[in-house]
Design a protein around this motif. Structure first.
Motif, PDB file in Angstrom:
ATOM      1  N   LEU A 120       1.740   5.900   1.398  1.00  0.00           N
ATOM      2  CA  LEU A 120       1.924   4.564   0.856  1.00  0.00           C
ATOM      3  C   LEU A 120       3.211   4.520   0.035  1.00  0.00           C
ATOM      4  CD1 LEU A 120      -1.667   3.639  -0.359  1.00  0.00           C
ATOM      5  CD2 LEU A 120      -0.575   3.086   1.816  1.00  0.00           C
ATOM      6  N   ALA A 180       2.222  -1.061  -2.637  1.00  0.00           N
ATOM      7  CA  ALA A 180       0.935  -0.424  -2.330  1.00  0.00           C
ATOM      8  C   ALA A 180       0.795   0.898  -3.080  1.00  0.00           C
ATOM      9  CB  ALA A 180       0.801  -0.195  -0.836  1.00  0.00           C
ATOM     10  N   PHE A 215      -4.791  -4.003  -2.777  1.00  0.00           N
ATOM     11  CA  PHE A 215      -4.018  -3.356  -3.840  1.00  0.00           C
ATOM     12  C   PHE A 215      -3.827  -4.225  -5.079  1.00  0.00           C
ATOM     13  CE2 PHE A 215      -2.488  -1.747   0.305  1.00  0.00           C
ATOM     14  CZ  PHE A 215      -2.919  -0.435   0.186  1.00  0.00           C
ATOM     15  N   THR A 247      -4.489   2.101  -6.274  1.00  0.00           N
ATOM     16  CA  THR A 247      -4.102   3.344  -5.595  1.00  0.00           C
ATOM     17  C   THR A 247      -4.018   4.499  -6.580  1.00  0.00           C
ATOM     18  OG1 THR A 247      -2.825   2.085  -3.960  1.00  0.00           O
ATOM     19  CG2 THR A 247      -2.335   4.438  -4.172  1.00  0.00           C
ATOM     20  N   SER A 253      -1.967  -7.469   1.046  1.00  0.00           N
ATOM     21  CA  SER A 253      -1.696  -6.549  -0.056  1.00  0.00           C
ATOM     22  C   SER A 253      -2.575  -6.844  -1.267  1.00  0.00           C
ATOM     23  CB  SER A 253      -0.217  -6.610  -0.455  1.00  0.00           C
ATOM     24  OG  SER A 253       0.616  -6.180   0.607  1.00  0.00           O
ATOM     25  N   GLN A 285       4.164  -1.248   3.830  1.00  0.00           N
ATOM     26  CA  GLN A 285       3.052  -0.626   3.110  1.00  0.00           C
ATOM     27  C   GLN A 285       3.136   0.892   3.139  1.00  0.00           C
ATOM     28  OE1 GLN A 285      -1.031  -1.685   4.377  1.00  0.00           O
ATOM     29  NE2 GLN A 285      -1.485   0.504   4.229  1.00  0.00           N
TER      30      GLN A 285
END
Length: 268
Positions: A235, A239, A186, A245, A182, A208
């Motif tokens: 997502l 995440a 992210f 993101t 992760s 996730q």
């Protein structure tokens, strides 16, 4: 392929060439009436360039199946990892799982974030056919390079078919990743926050994404057919909340593939 399933590009780019060149020769060597039939599925697919990416990359959609004459080809979901059962006992099957994720550079993502190198993931899977129409599968893979974390997927498929003439499948997907995985895709370290302009972010491991996959294969004659699949993941959790993101990627992770199939071997 996202994770594994969506980026096995380097290996699969060579696999169709090897398969097409070698397998027909094998069929000839074993005589005019080989004991097994072979089916090759090959075509293009679009999938996220890396986990959380808003961009899609083109790669090969490829599958190779072998079955004895008079036996239906075993169901394989279009989005499962590269691998095949090594141990089978009744409705249970176990085997290796191999996945790939393309590299992510600062130029690719559009911000001064650390590079995540090309990832090779190796692990295994276990699957069980609860009924002839329902299959459940669990995968776990370790990043040997790149993100170097653990990833996993839990999937279930409902399968309707008329022998090998046509097959339709649909089912849910849940993908997981540990904290190392992760953070690679992210997370934003304090140092990276200074250079990228994004707020620092330290995601944890867990689920996730959740999603759905559907696939269809149909024969157009004795030898030729076509296959198509679509997958959509969303997502969630850390995440989805990541500034990477929200500012540079997308919570939506679609994939689609279209291919021709060719079946040969068996009794004429």
């Amino acid at each position: 392929m996202p994770n594994r399933r969506l980026s096995r590009h380097l290996l699969l780019a060579a696999s169709p060439i090897v398969a097409l060149a070698a397998l027909p020769v094998h069929a000839q060597e074993t005589g005019d009436k080989p004991e097994k039939r072979t089916r090759i599925i090959i075509g293009p697919q679009l999938s996220p360039s890396w986990p959380g990416s808003k961009d899609l990359s083109v790669g090969p959609y490829f599958d190779l199946s072998r079955e004895r004459e008079g036996t239906e080809f075993t169901f394989e979901a279009a989005d499962e990892s590269f691998g095949a059962p090594l141990i089978q006992s009744g409705n249970l099957a176990f085997g290796p799982a191999l996945g790939f994720i393309g590299k992510r550079t600062a130029a690719d993502i559009g911000a001064d974030l650390p590079k995540v190198g090309f990832t090779i993931e190796a692990g295994g899977f276990a699957q069980v056919s609860l009924t002839p129409a329902i299959r459940v599968r669990v995968e776990g893979r370790k990043g040997l390079s790149g993100h170097k974390g653990w990833v996993g997927e839990v999937s279930a498929d409902y399968v309707a078919r008329d022998g090998d003439d046509w097959l339709f499948s649909v089912g849910p997907r849940v993908t997981l990743g540990d904290a190392k995985y992760s953070n690679a895709y992210f997370g934003v370290t304090p140092a990276a926050a200074l250079t990228s302009g994004l707020p620092a972010y330290d995601p944890g491991g867990g689920i996730q994404s959740v999603g759905l996959t559907a696939g269809y294969h149909r024969m157009l004659g004795r030898n030729w057919g076509f296959a198509v699949y679509g997958r959509y993941d969303r997502l969630i959790g850390d995440a989805a909340d990541s500034p990477v993101t929200r500012n540079l990627g997308s919570r939506s992770q679609p994939s689609v593939g279209l291919a021709l199939s060719y079946t040969f071997g068996g009794k004429r």
